[in-house]
Design a protein around this motif. Structure first.
Motif, short mmCIF file in Angstrom:
data_model
loop_
_atom_site.label_atom_id
_atom_site.label_comp_id
_atom_site.label_asym_id
_atom_site.label_seq_id
_atom_site.Cartn_x
_atom_site.Cartn_y
_atom_site.Cartn_z
N ALA A 11 -17.65 48.61 64.32
CA ALA A 11 -18.74 49.13 63.50
C ALA A 11 -18.64 48.65 62.06
CB ALA A 11 -18.76 50.66 63.56
N SER A 12 -17.43 48.65 61.52
CA SER A 12 -17.22 48.21 60.14
C SER A 12 -17.57 46.74 59.95
CB SER A 12 -15.76 48.46 59.72
OG SER A 12 -15.43 49.83 59.78
N VAL A 13 -17.08 45.91 60.86
CA VAL A 13 -17.36 44.47 60.78
C VAL A 13 -18.85 44.21 60.98
CG1 VAL A 13 -16.97 42.24 61.87
CG2 VAL A 13 -15.04 43.79 61.50
N ALA A 14 -19.45 44.90 61.96
CA ALA A 14 -20.87 44.69 62.25
C ALA A 14 -21.74 45.11 61.07
CB ALA A 14 -21.27 45.48 63.50
N LEU A 15 -21.39 46.21 60.41
CA LEU A 15 -22.15 46.65 59.24
C LEU A 15 -22.02 45.65 58.11
CD1 LEU A 15 -21.73 50.53 58.88
CD2 LEU A 15 -23.87 49.24 59.03
#
Length: 197
Positions: A11-15
């Motif tokens: 989620a962090s990388v995708a955001l």
């Protein structure tokens, strides 16, 4: 613990990677129609616990009080031009990543539904609530838009019974391939029960 760590990492990388797209989409939404670019809707999560799911708004502001209400039909005139593009490539789902970081959703799992849908579940169907809802899932990569509602739930229950880290990674990989090919995961009217999501 491993799944939660993976959720946070993905989620962090995708955001981070999608932030320019997310910002551009929010600006486009505001230019085309008034109202917040973020749509919030009460959904039912793990063990029947409600939470506020975040999405990019793809319809005119206040659409739930117009036309078909919560239902969204194919070619629904309340869907904006920008909204059609966002839905076509599942960009409207990007704010779900915030729900993942909050711990309300997972990257992989059954899509969260509204209370009216949950109220119609049979006891076996309620088993889909045994896991956190996800951004993508087994039903999504196996023809969600073309499947009747009850078949999607059966796929979700199958996932609950067979979920492993390996299966989650396979679902995630297939999701990336679908999006990269331009096919998307949520085409058309999304079939069966149709809501603003």
């Amino acid at each position: 613990m491993i799944v939660r760590a993976l959720d946070i990492l993905v989620a962090s990388v995708a955001l981070l990677v999608s932030s320019p797209v997310l910002l551009g989409a929010m600006i486009a939404i505001r230019i085309e129609s008034h109202g917040s670019p973020i749509y919030r809707q009460r959904r039912i999560g793990r063990d029947g616990e409600p939470f506020e799911m975040l999405k990019l708004r793809t319809m005119v502001s206040g659409a739930e009080h117009l036309g078909a209400g919560m239902a969204v039909n194919h070619g629904d005139p309340r869907i904006t031009r920008v909204g059609h593009v966002l839905r076509r490539f599942s960009i409207d789902e990007l704010p779900n990543l915030v729900n993942v970081l909050r711990g309300e959703m997972s990257i992989v799992g059954p899509r969260p539904t509204i209370q009216a849908q949950v109220d119609q579940y049979t006891p076996p169907q309620r088993r889909r609530l045994e896991v956190k809802p996800g951004i993508t899932g087994w039903a999504q990569i196996n023809g969600r838009a073309s499947l009747p509602w009850h078949e999607r739930i059966e796929l979700d229950v199958w996932y609950v019974d067979h979920r492993t880290l390996r299966l989650d990674l396979a679902i995630l990989l297939k999701t990336v391939r679908l999006l990269a090919s331009g096919e998307g995961l949520y085409k058309g009217d999304r079939g069966g029960w149709k809501t603003h999501a």
